[in-house]
Design a protein around this motif. Structure first.
Motif, PDB file in Angstrom:
ATOM      1  N   LEU A 121     -54.272  18.666 -24.177  1.00 30.95           N
ATOM      2  CA  LEU A 121     -53.682  17.589 -23.387  1.00 30.95           C
ATOM      3  C   LEU A 121     -52.347  17.188 -23.989  1.00 30.95           C
ATOM      4  N   THR A 122     -51.373  16.914 -23.141  1.00 33.30           N
ATOM      5  CA  THR A 122     -50.121  16.330 -23.603  1.00 33.30           C
ATOM      6  C   THR A 122     -50.328  14.831 -23.740  1.00 33.30           C
ATOM      7  N   VAL A 123     -49.391  14.151 -24.392  1.00 31.79           N
ATOM      8  CA  VAL A 123     -49.498  12.685 -24.480  1.00 31.79           C
ATOM      9  C   VAL A 123     -49.446  12.082 -23.080  1.00 31.79           C
ATOM     10  N   GLY A 124     -48.649  12.670 -22.203  1.00 35.37           N
ATOM     11  CA  GLY A 124     -48.563  12.181 -20.832  1.00 35.37           C
ATOM     12  C   GLY A 124     -49.874  12.328 -20.074  1.00 35.37           C
ATOM     13  N   GLN A 125     -50.516  13.472 -20.241  1.00 37.01           N
ATOM     14  CA  GLN A 125     -51.794  13.704 -19.566  1.00 37.01           C
ATOM     15  C   GLN A 125     -52.873  12.756 -20.086  1.00 37.01           C
ATOM     16  N   LEU A 126     -52.921  12.579 -21.405  1.00 40.92           N
ATOM     17  CA  LEU A 126     -53.915  11.668 -21.976  1.00 40.92           C
ATOM     18  C   LEU A 126     -53.621  10.239 -21.547  1.00 40.92           C
ATOM     19  N   GLY A 130     -47.533   7.960 -21.708  1.00 42.62           N
ATOM     20  CA  GLY A 130     -47.522   8.915 -22.808  1.00 42.62           C
ATOM     21  C   GLY A 130     -46.870   8.327 -24.040  1.00 42.62           C
ATOM     22  N   ALA A 131     -45.841   7.510 -23.830  1.00 40.34           N
ATOM     23  CA  ALA A 131     -45.163   6.865 -24.957  1.00 40.34           C
ATOM     24  C   ALA A 131     -46.132   5.961 -25.721  1.00 40.34           C
ATOM     25  N   HIS A 132     -46.996   5.276 -24.990  1.00 41.48           N
ATOM     26  CA  HIS A 132     -47.991   4.401 -25.624  1.00 41.48           C
ATOM     27  C   HIS A 132     -48.959   5.233 -26.472  1.00 41.48           C
ATOM     28  N   ILE A 133     -49.411   6.370 -25.935  1.00 41.05           N
ATOM     29  CA  ILE A 133     -50.307   7.251 -26.693  1.00 41.05           C
ATOM     30  C   ILE A 133     -49.612   7.730 -27.963  1.00 41.05           C
ATOM     31  N   SER A 134     -48.354   8.129 -27.846  1.00 44.33           N
ATOM     32  CA  SER A 134     -47.597   8.578 -29.005  1.00 44.33           C
ATOM     33  C   SER A 134     -47.511   7.483 -30.063  1.00 44.33           C
ATOM     34  N   GLN A 135     -47.284   6.256 -29.634  1.00 38.11           N
ATOM     35  CA  GLN A 135     -47.195   5.133 -30.570  1.00 38.11           C
ATOM     36  C   GLN A 135     -48.542   4.869 -31.242  1.00 38.11           C
ATOM     37  N   ILE A 136     -49.628   5.020 -30.496  1.00 33.94           N
ATOM     38  CA  ILE A 136     -50.962   4.850 -31.082  1.00 33.94           C
ATOM     39  C   ILE A 136     -51.202   5.939 -32.123  1.00 33.94           C
ATOM     40  N   GLU A 137     -50.868   7.187 -31.778  1.00 38.68           N
ATOM     41  CA  GLU A 137     -51.055   8.302 -32.711  1.00 38.68           C
ATOM     42  C   GLU A 137     -50.270   8.110 -34.003  1.00 38.68           C
ATOM     43  N   ARG A 138     -49.093   7.527 -33.910  1.00 35.60           N
ATOM     44  CA  ARG A 138     -48.242   7.322 -35.091  1.00 35.60           C
ATOM     45  C   ARG A 138     -48.537   6.019 -35.823  1.00 35.60           C
ATOM     46  N   GLY A 139     -49.444   5.216 -35.285  1.00 31.65           N
ATOM     47  CA  GLY A 139     -49.793   3.955 -35.929  1.00 31.65           C
ATOM     48  C   GLY A 139     -48.812   2.836 -35.678  1.00 31.65           C
TER      49      GLY A 139
END
Length: 73
Positions: free
Chosen positions: A23-28, A36-45
């Motif tokens: 899954l891409t961050v956008g798909q998740l 997707g930007a929110h997912i990326s921010q969660i992944e990076r803490g």
């Protein structure tokens, strides 16, 4: 562990779980109801997920809530 502690804790391997499901961050993000930007921010803490997103992540990634949280000690 309190709910607040769980939601503010490090997410254990979220990026790896996402990659394993191809899954891409956008798909998740779309699957759980955020960007997707929110997912990326969660992944990076940088951000912590809301309870709704936290539960949705576990559902989409087919894991338990406990699987998403790092328990240090």
């Amino acid at each position: 562990m309190s709910l607040d502690q769980a939601l503010s804790g490090d997410l254990l391997g979220l990026r790896d779980m996402r990659h394993r499901r191809r899954l891409t961050v956008g798909q998740l993000g779309k699957a759980v109801g955020c960007s997707g930007a929110h997912i990326s921010q969660i992944e990076r803490g940088v951000r912590r997920p809301s309870l709704v997103i936290f539960v949705a992540l576990a559902k989409v990634l087919e894991c338990s809530l406990a699987d998403l949280v790092r328990h240090d000690g």
